[in-house]
Write a protein that holds these residues in place. Sequence first.
Motif, PDB file in Angstrom:
ATOM      1  N   ARG A  47       0.836  -1.208   0.000  1.00 50.87           N
ATOM      2  CA  ARG A  47       0.000   0.000   0.000  1.00 50.87           C
ATOM      3  C   ARG A  47       0.870   1.257   0.000  1.00 50.87           C
ATOM      4  NH1 ARG A  47      -5.444   0.047   1.364  1.00 50.87           N
ATOM      5  NH2 ARG A  47      -6.396  -1.980   1.782  1.00 50.87           N
ATOM      6  N   GLN A  48       1.929   1.242   0.827  1.00 52.14           N
ATOM      7  CA  GLN A  48       2.804   2.411   0.908  1.00 52.14           C
ATOM      8  C   GLN A  48       3.557   2.626  -0.397  1.00 52.14           C
ATOM      9  OE1 GLN A  48       3.085   4.545   3.852  1.00 52.14           O
ATOM     10  NE2 GLN A  48       3.766   5.737   2.097  1.00 52.14           N
ATOM     11  N   LEU A  49       4.045   1.526  -0.989  1.00 56.08           N
ATOM     12  CA  LEU A  49       4.737   1.638  -2.277  1.00 56.08           C
ATOM     13  C   LEU A  49       3.803   2.181  -3.349  1.00 56.08           C
ATOM     14  CD1 LEU A  49       6.749  -1.704  -2.236  1.00 56.08           C
ATOM     15  CD2 LEU A  49       7.743   0.588  -2.353  1.00 56.08           C
ATOM     16  N   SER A  50       2.576   1.717  -3.343  1.00 54.65           N
ATOM     17  CA  SER A  50       1.608   2.191  -4.339  1.00 54.65           C
ATOM     18  C   SER A  50       1.326   3.679  -4.172  1.00 54.65           C
ATOM     19  CB  SER A  50       0.310   1.387  -4.213  1.00 54.65           C
ATOM     20  OG  SER A  50      -0.641   1.819  -5.156  1.00 54.65           O
ATOM     21  N   THR A  51       1.200   4.106  -2.919  1.00 55.85           N
ATOM     22  CA  THR A  51       0.938   5.528  -2.649  1.00 55.85           C
ATOM     23  C   THR A  51       2.085   6.400  -3.155  1.00 55.85           C
ATOM     24  OG1 THR A  51      -0.363   4.961  -0.686  1.00 55.85           O
ATOM     25  CG2 THR A  51       0.481   7.211  -0.834  1.00 55.85           C
ATOM     26  N   ILE A  52       3.305   5.949  -2.934  1.00 53.38           N
ATOM     27  CA  ILE A  52       4.475   6.716  -3.360  1.00 53.38           C
ATOM     28  C   ILE A  52       4.585   6.742  -4.880  1.00 53.38           C
ATOM     29  CG2 ILE A  52       7.001   6.779  -3.313  1.00 53.38           C
ATOM     30  CD1 ILE A  52       6.809   5.577  -0.477  1.00 53.38           C
ATOM     31  N   LEU A  53       4.395   5.600  -5.517  1.00 54.77           N
ATOM     32  CA  LEU A  53       4.558   5.505  -6.976  1.00 54.77           C
ATOM     33  C   LEU A  53       3.410   6.157  -7.737  1.00 54.77           C
ATOM     34  CD1 LEU A  53       5.871   1.842  -7.209  1.00 54.77           C
ATOM     35  CD2 LEU A  53       7.178   3.936  -7.604  1.00 54.77           C
ATOM     36  N   GLU A  54       2.280   6.299  -7.085  1.00 55.21           N
ATOM     37  CA  GLU A  54       1.136   6.932  -7.749  1.00 55.21           C
ATOM     38  C   GLU A  54       1.470   8.351  -8.196  1.00 55.21           C
ATOM     39  OE1 GLU A  54      -3.535   8.123  -6.778  1.00 55.21           O
ATOM     40  OE2 GLU A  54      -2.309   7.087  -5.291  1.00 55.21           O
ATOM     41  N   GLY A  55       2.228   9.057  -7.372  1.00 49.48           N
ATOM     42  CA  GLY A  55       2.577  10.437  -7.717  1.00 49.48           C
ATOM     43  C   GLY A  55       3.977  10.588  -8.263  1.00 49.48           C
ATOM     44  N   GLU A  56       4.627   9.492  -8.673  1.00 51.02           N
ATOM     45  CA  GLU A  56       5.983   9.544  -9.193  1.00 51.02           C
ATOM     46  C   GLU A  56       6.034  10.318 -10.514  1.00 51.02           C
ATOM     47  OE1 GLU A  56       9.642   9.620  -9.863  1.00 51.02           O
ATOM     48  OE2 GLU A  56       9.055   8.575  -8.019  1.00 51.02           O
ATOM     49  N   ALA A  57       6.914  11.318 -10.572  1.00 46.93           N
ATOM     50  CA  ALA A  57       7.012  12.156 -11.777  1.00 46.93           C
ATOM     51  C   ALA A  57       7.769  11.451 -12.902  1.00 46.93           C
ATOM     52  CB  ALA A  57       7.703  13.476 -11.428  1.00 46.93           C
ATOM     53  N   ASP A  58       8.717  10.614 -12.548  1.00 47.76           N
ATOM     54  CA  ASP A  58       9.485   9.864 -13.552  1.00 47.76           C
ATOM     55  C   ASP A  58       8.653   8.665 -13.987  1.00 47.76           C
ATOM     56  OD1 ASP A  58      11.244   8.412 -15.070  1.00 47.76           O
ATOM     57  OD2 ASP A  58      12.934   8.600 -13.685  1.00 47.76           O
ATOM     58  N   LEU A  59       7.895   8.841 -15.083  1.00 45.30           N
ATOM     59  CA  LEU A  59       6.940   7.812 -15.495  1.00 45.30           C
ATOM     60  C   LEU A  59       7.626   6.534 -15.954  1.00 45.30           C
ATOM     61  CD1 LEU A  59       4.387  10.044 -17.429  1.00 45.30           C
ATOM     62  CD2 LEU A  59       4.327   9.285 -15.053  1.00 45.30           C
ATOM     63  N   ILE A  87       8.698   0.760 -14.610  1.00 46.68           N
ATOM     64  CA  ILE A  87       9.623  -0.336 -14.294  1.00 46.68           C
ATOM     65  C   ILE A  87       9.376  -0.847 -12.873  1.00 46.68           C
ATOM     66  CG2 ILE A  87      12.051  -0.926 -13.935  1.00 46.68           C
ATOM     67  CD1 ILE A  87      12.737   1.135 -16.106  1.00 46.68           C
ATOM     68  N   MET A  88       9.137   0.079 -11.969  1.00 46.60           N
ATOM     69  CA  MET A  88       8.976  -0.285 -10.565  1.00 46.60           C
ATOM     70  C   MET A  88       7.715  -1.108 -10.349  1.00 46.60           C
ATOM     71  SD  MET A  88      10.505   0.142  -7.621  1.00 46.60           S
ATOM     72  CE  MET A  88      10.062  -0.367  -5.965  1.00 46.60           C
ATOM     73  N   VAL A  89       6.600  -0.665 -10.935  1.00 50.23           N
ATOM     74  CA  VAL A  89       5.357  -1.420 -10.723  1.00 50.23           C
ATOM     75  C   VAL A  89       5.413  -2.775 -11.426  1.00 50.23           C
ATOM     76  CG1 VAL A  89       3.949   0.628 -10.351  1.00 50.23           C
ATOM     77  CG2 VAL A  89       4.164  -0.296 -12.653  1.00 50.23           C
ATOM     78  N   GLN A  90       6.149  -2.862 -12.525  1.00 51.30           N
ATOM     79  CA  GLN A  90       6.322  -4.162 -13.177  1.00 51.30           C
ATOM     80  C   GLN A  90       7.068  -5.121 -12.248  1.00 51.30           C
ATOM     81  OE1 GLN A  90       8.287  -3.239 -16.854  1.00 51.30           O
ATOM     82  NE2 GLN A  90       6.441  -2.419 -17.829  1.00 51.30           N
ATOM     83  N   ALA A  91       8.101  -4.603 -11.567  1.00 51.53           N
ATOM     84  CA  ALA A  91       8.847  -5.433 -10.618  1.00 51.53           C
ATOM     85  C   ALA A  91       7.976  -5.833  -9.434  1.00 51.53           C
ATOM     86  CB  ALA A  91      10.083  -4.681 -10.133  1.00 51.53           C
ATOM     87  N   LEU A  92       7.209  -4.875  -8.898  1.00 50.15           N
ATOM     88  CA  LEU A  92       6.325  -5.175  -7.773  1.00 50.15           C
ATOM     89  C   LEU A  92       5.253  -6.181  -8.160  1.00 50.15           C
ATOM     90  CD1 LEU A  92       5.839  -1.587  -6.268  1.00 50.15           C
ATOM     91  CD2 LEU A  92       7.200  -3.459  -5.321  1.00 50.15           C
ATOM     92  N   ASN A  93       4.750  -6.047  -9.380  1.00 50.83           N
ATOM     93  CA  ASN A  93       3.706  -6.966  -9.848  1.00 50.83           C
ATOM     94  C   ASN A  93       4.247  -8.390  -9.975  1.00 50.83           C
ATOM     95  OD1 ASN A  93       0.932  -7.288 -11.065  1.00 50.83           O
ATOM     96  ND2 ASN A  93       2.178  -8.020 -12.764  1.00 50.83           N
TER      97      ASN A  93
END
Length: 700
Positions: free
Chosen positions: A431-443, A448-454
């Motif tokens: 949940r915390q990772l998702s919250t942080i990555l939701e507003g990540e400016a470097d798309l 890449i990050m969400v692909q790794a998390l998935n």
Amino acid sequence: MADALSVIPASVLRNLSDKLYEKRKNAALEIEGIVKQLASAGDHDKISAVINLLAKEFTYSSQSNHRKGGLIGLAAATVGLSSEAAQHLEQIVPPVLNSLSDQDCRVQYYACEALYNIAKVVRGDFIIFFNQIFDALCKLSASSDPNVQSAAHLLDRLVKDIVTESDQFSIEEFITLLRERMNVLNPYVRQFLVGWITVLDSVPDIDMLGFLPDFLDGLFNMLSDSSHEIRQQADSALSEFLQEIKNSPSVDYGRMTEILVERAASPDEFTRLTAITWINEFVKLGGEQLVPYYADILGAILPCISDKEEKIRVVARETNEELRSIKADPAEGFDIGAILSIARRQLDGEWEATRIEALHWISTLLDRHRAEVVLLVLDIHACIAQDPPYFRQLVVFLVHNFQVDHSLLERRGALIIRRLCVLLDAERVYRQLSTILEGEADLEFACIMVQALNLILLTSSELSELRELLKQSLHNAAGKDLFVSLYASWCHSPMTIISLCLLAQTYQHASAVIQSLVEEDINVKFLVQLDKMIRLLETPVFTYLRLQLLEPGRYIWLLKALYGLLMLLPQQSAAFKILRTRLKTVPSYSFNGDQLKRALSGNSYNQNLRFSGSQITEDGDISQDNGNLKKERSNWPVFLHDVHLSVHTDFYGFPGRESICHLSPFSMQEGTEAEAEASQRPSTSDSNMPPSTSSRRGPG
């Protein structure tokens, strides 16, 4: 008593207690002759009576001259008995032993003399009294009277000779006596003990090396004695034992290592040098036995690297290099955490040389056991992150490091995330990772990050409970909430959001997302991710999904979603063949043709997802009210992020917005089941058919 008096003249007894030594000596000689005659006659009862008289009336007398005479008399009786003395030792020796602790130094002297003469006669039979004699000699060695010391030394040498000849000597009992006395500080007692250790170690049939851990600390303690002679004797004994260790195939390194580590920190330079020298040899010889003690050894040698004594520094550096060159395995007991802790502690020390070597050790651990070191560091961070403010700081720091160093994410990302999920609760971390990555400016990084998390979410055993919760998204409020929480950041990548929908069994929404890919740039990266997802569908994680294909009439949108993925794949690709082979196995008997036609045409259930003045229908068509859609679709993460906002609003029903909950991924189950039930009833009119494309409602 009467028997004794009848055989020993009164004048002899009187002279035996005389203050003059010569008279006592002459009386003893007469007793010797009397006992010899009785022994020849075999009259042992009278011999026992004589011994009993000498013990009770003389050795236990309150008069010192009587005690002296009694001791001489008992020794004379033993000489008279000669080879038959052994059967009377139980009567003869105890009174003499008792006299060794007499308050009168002269009595002690005569007791030593008497025991010496008795021991010379009986030799090996004397060994049954060894423990008492050793204890007495140990005390007499510290006597302030030089004559007593001299007599005790003579007796001591004779007892040593008897012990080395005897096959009845118990080394186990001796070690118990020795261990109890090794910490005595008296220099004469220390000299006495070292003498016994040296003598017994020289006997081939006695294994003193096996008992070395029991008295090793005492020997090291003697190295700092104020007497040069004692230090020299202790060092000589230790050197001999070290040489034996080098030549012995079986040595108890563990217990001795604990002693050496402690002695390596001694304030005495000679003790430190000797201890570090032993440790150096142990590191070379110890092998697997020493692996569990490497941390303790390192804790001993690192400070010695900065010792003020050059000899100690040289040996410590050599030992350190030797230890670092050994490639130990954690499976063998190599405690990486303990080693790291020792090295970390030395970094705070005042000695530069030690700090440098500590850094070298940390570098070595990272090279050989990077994964384990990372896990240990994570354990520490996880303990700190139990508090909510620190938890967010940790996750932000972690994401930042992944962003700065993509190789860290590729090589250690899965390990780090999985470990944090174990330590800090998987749902909380995600949940915390998702919250942080939701507003990540470097798309690009966010993708890449969400692909790794998935991928971690779908494959790691540590996240099995999280997967089960997501599978219940259609029925469980907690699962729905988690789905919506992850949806926000998973929108950064098309394949991750599709796999999330498939995991949560929101198949109709997955189909809608797949249909919306029509205007995306299908490049190599996209196809690689798609290929990975197709292969993941064949893993045990998606077993439930494959079994649902046995009921295509009930899971029409799953079938449509999979066919949509199939249409995106190049026909010659391995993933296309895998998915096509799977879809060929879907039975066709469980739904009628009209139902399949409606599902695959995309016209069933005209439900839409509102977003930015447009609507995305579940068949993937997108109608545009203001002509802004293509411009917004140029950025996939932003596009799906807006879809997510609509999905979130659909589920929670924010006030002030038109209720479109029937368009949420969580509203699909009821519609699907209703459709499945309706498909079982025969169509009676055209009103049961879905509206045509031309009759679809516009937005609003």
